[in-house]
Design an enzyme around this catalytic site. Structure first.
Site, PDB file in Angstrom:
ATOM      1  N   TYR A 142       0.826  -1.206   0.000  1.00  0.00           N
ATOM      2  CA  TYR A 142       0.000   0.000   0.000  1.00  0.00           C
ATOM      3  C   TYR A 142       0.865   1.262   0.000  1.00  0.00           C
ATOM      4  O   TYR A 142       0.489   2.285  -0.552  1.00  0.00           O
ATOM      5  CB  TYR A 142      -0.889   0.044   1.250  1.00  0.00           C
ATOM      6  CG  TYR A 142      -2.212  -0.667   1.136  1.00  0.00           C
ATOM      7  CD1 TYR A 142      -2.259  -2.025   0.880  1.00  0.00           C
ATOM      8  CD2 TYR A 142      -3.409   0.019   1.308  1.00  0.00           C
ATOM      9  CE1 TYR A 142      -3.471  -2.686   0.810  1.00  0.00           C
ATOM     10  CE2 TYR A 142      -4.622  -0.632   1.238  1.00  0.00           C
ATOM     11  CZ  TYR A 142      -4.652  -1.984   0.981  1.00  0.00           C
ATOM     12  OH  TYR A 142      -5.854  -2.620   0.908  1.00  0.00           O
ATOM     13  N   LYS A 191       3.267 -15.218   4.040  1.00  0.00           N
ATOM     14  CA  LYS A 191       3.449 -16.078   2.868  1.00  0.00           C
ATOM     15  C   LYS A 191       4.941 -16.338   2.732  1.00  0.00           C
ATOM     16  O   LYS A 191       5.558 -16.048   1.710  1.00  0.00           O
ATOM     17  CB  LYS A 191       2.853 -15.365   1.640  1.00  0.00           C
ATOM     18  CG  LYS A 191       2.800 -16.194   0.370  1.00  0.00           C
ATOM     19  CD  LYS A 191       1.741 -17.275   0.373  1.00  0.00           C
ATOM     20  CE  LYS A 191       1.871 -18.130  -0.877  1.00  0.00           C
ATOM     21  NZ  LYS A 191       0.988 -19.317  -0.866  1.00  0.00           N
ATOM     22  N   ASP A 223      -3.007 -18.158   2.270  1.00  0.00           N
ATOM     23  CA  ASP A 223      -4.015 -18.930   1.521  1.00  0.00           C
ATOM     24  C   ASP A 223      -4.683 -19.953   2.446  1.00  0.00           C
ATOM     25  O   ASP A 223      -5.903 -20.093   2.472  1.00  0.00           O
ATOM     26  CB  ASP A 223      -3.394 -19.612   0.279  1.00  0.00           C
ATOM     27  CG  ASP A 223      -2.090 -20.340   0.570  1.00  0.00           C
ATOM     28  OD1 ASP A 223      -1.536 -20.191   1.686  1.00  0.00           O
ATOM     29  OD2 ASP A 223      -1.612 -21.080  -0.318  1.00  0.00           O
ATOM     30  N   ASP A 247      -6.226  -6.639   4.893  1.00  0.00           N
ATOM     31  CA  ASP A 247      -7.372  -6.063   4.193  1.00  0.00           C
ATOM     32  C   ASP A 247      -8.312  -7.180   3.748  1.00  0.00           C
ATOM     33  O   ASP A 247      -9.528  -7.129   3.965  1.00  0.00           O
ATOM     34  CB  ASP A 247      -6.885  -5.260   2.980  1.00  0.00           C
ATOM     35  CG  ASP A 247      -8.034  -4.652   2.192  1.00  0.00           C
ATOM     36  OD1 ASP A 247      -8.948  -4.102   2.829  1.00  0.00           O
ATOM     37  OD2 ASP A 247      -8.024  -4.752   0.948  1.00  0.00           O
ATOM     38  N   ASP A 251     -12.138  -8.621   5.652  1.00  0.00           N
ATOM     39  CA  ASP A 251     -13.443  -8.705   4.980  1.00  0.00           C
ATOM     40  C   ASP A 251     -14.025 -10.105   5.147  1.00  0.00           C
ATOM     41  O   ASP A 251     -15.225 -10.274   5.361  1.00  0.00           O
ATOM     42  CB  ASP A 251     -13.317  -8.384   3.484  1.00  0.00           C
ATOM     43  CG  ASP A 251     -13.602  -6.915   3.176  1.00  0.00           C
ATOM     44  OD1 ASP A 251     -13.281  -6.067   4.037  1.00  0.00           O
ATOM     45  OD2 ASP A 251     -14.132  -6.617   2.088  1.00  0.00           O
TER      46      ASP A 251
HETATM   47  C1  IPM Z   1     -10.309  -0.909   4.241  1.00  0.00           C
HETATM   48  C2  IPM Z   1     -10.573  -0.461   2.828  1.00  0.00           C
HETATM   49  C3  IPM Z   1      -9.425   0.430   2.388  1.00  0.00           C
HETATM   50  C4  IPM Z   1      -8.165  -0.390   2.423  1.00  0.00           C
HETATM   51  C5  IPM Z   1      -9.601   1.089   1.010  1.00  0.00           C
HETATM   52  C6  IPM Z   1     -10.920   1.808   0.887  1.00  0.00           C
HETATM   53  C7  IPM Z   1      -8.469   2.013   0.687  1.00  0.00           C
HETATM   54  O1  IPM Z   1     -10.769  -1.539   1.995  1.00  0.00           O
HETATM   55  O2  IPM Z   1     -10.190  -0.045   5.123  1.00  0.00           O
HETATM   56  O3  IPM Z   1     -10.247  -2.116   4.452  1.00  0.00           O
HETATM   57  O4  IPM Z   1      -7.858  -1.120   1.470  1.00  0.00           O
HETATM   58  O5  IPM Z   1      -7.455  -0.308   3.433  1.00  0.00           O
HETATM   59 MG    MG Z   2     -10.828  -3.418   3.019  1.00  0.00          MG
END
Ligand code: IPM
Ligand code: MG
Length: 356
Positions: A142, A191, A223, A247, A251
């Site tokens: 990032y 990884k 993975d 990230d 999710d």
């Molecule tokens: C998160 C989001 C952000 C990230 C994006 C919107 C830049 O997905 O906070 O998880 O990738 O960190």
């Molecule tokens: Mg995210």
């Protein structure tokens, strides 16, 4: 006490979920005798529209001068074709970088009342799910060197994944310290079978672990971790991992809670200044319809009380109120199930306040 809070409500559903968060915080302030002073600043798409840039200097200055920062969500289709450094997401990444917020805590907890909303088989979540994802937030690809170059396969683009010893050390310490206050179990995700950056990462985690003999440590390749997470979610406690893996895995972990609309986050650095935001995005398709779930943002407000202000009782008061509202059967659309009462964003905020 009096606390100064910078508010970056952002785009899409950001402002409406933030409004409920602030109503709840004010009610808690009244109950416990604190005043919260808010300064609203622009970040994301709305800042692009007004100033031509996603993160104006004024926003950074106000955030730095505050006791903490609340963020709603940024982004939307209007700004999707802008070049990388002009996109709304720059506001988020820029603030994380400018404020030195390297530790991102994303607690994925499945409320008993939401077991029906969890997409996993009931037997997999029967023991409950309570995972803390500790994601490194200001390093990795990032923030590494990025660019374009010509190759014999045509134009190429690159984002460099790089981690320095000190960056890994501090996030590993954060994870071990948190584990000590929880179930004393850290799972490191990397990884290292392929990536040199992961090999350094793992060696540093092992070194830091020597200071925490009371905490159990294991390691998974990313993975495999993504698979284990849905096979045996109840066996995880703290997960520590780099920026991009965190990230993705956060999710995935959000779905254990029934909806990404339930997952709060805290981004912390060396001092007490932190930034608190829901893990979900700006959801432009449902913006302005009063149907968004404000709970992730409200729980982020509770994390702010806990981690930046040390107001543990006040934070617990909010968390308990959310649990009560869910136990009484109220649901926003994203966590709705049969026999429950569906409510909108505003009503959900009101219900939390009534149950404080
Ligand atoms: C998160 C989001 C952000 C990230 C994006 C919107 C830049 O997905 O906070 O998880 O990738 O960190
Ligand atoms: Mg995210």
């Amino acid at each position: 006490m009096n606390y100064k809070i910078a508010v970056v409500a952002g785009d899409g559903i950001g402002p409406e979920v933030m409004e409920q968060n602030i109503n709840v915080l004010n009610a808690v302030g009244e109950k416990f005798g604190h005043t919260f002073e808010y300064t609203y600043v622009l970040g994301g798409g709305c800042a692009i529209d007004k100033y031509g840039e996603p993160l104006p200097q004024e926003t950074i200055d106000v955030c730095k001068a505050s006791d903490s920062v609340l963020l709603g969500a940024v982004g939307g289709w209007q700004w999707d074709t802008l070049p990388g450094d002009k996109r709304p997401e720059r506001a988020l990444l820029g603030l994380r970088g400018a404020l030195g917020l390297y530790a991102n805590l994303r607690p994925a907890t499945l409320h008993d009342a939401l077991k029906d909303a969890c997409p996993l088989k009931p037997e997999l979540v029967a023991d409950g799910v309570d995972i803390m994802v500790v994601r490194e937030l200001t390093g990795g690809m990032y923030f590494g060197e990025k660019g374009r170059k010509q190759t014999d396969m045509g134009e190429a683009a690159y984002d460099v994944e790089q981690y320095a010893v000190k960056e890994v050390e501090r996030i590993a310490r954060t994870a071990f310290e948190i584990a000590r206050k929880r179930n004393k179990h850290v799972t490191n995700v990397d990884k290292q079978n392929v990536l040199e950056s992961s090999r350094l990462w793992r060696s540093v985690v092992l070194e830091v672990a020597k200071d925490y003999p009371d905490v159990e440590l294991d390691h998974l390749y990313v993975d495999n971790a993504s698979m284990q997470l849905i096979m045996r979610p109840a066996t995880f406690d703290v997960i520590v991992t780099g920026n991009i893996f965190g990230d993705i895995l956060s999710d995935e972990a959000s779905q254990m809670t029934g909806s990404i609309g339930m997952l709060p986050s805290a981004s912390l650095g060396e001092g007490t200044l932190g930034m608190y935001e829901p893990v979900h995005g700006s959801a432009p398709d449902i913006a302005g319809k009063d149907i968004a779930n404000p709970i992730a943002t409200i729980l982020s407000g509770a994390m702010m009380l806990k981690y930046s202000f040390g107001l543990l009782e006040e934070a617990k008061c909010i968390e308990d109120a959310v649990t009560k509202v869910l136990n009484k059967g109220y649901r926003t659309g994203d966590i709705m199930s049969e026999g429950m009462t569906q409510v909108g964003c505003k009503k959900m905020g009101k219900l939390v306040i009534e149950n404080l």
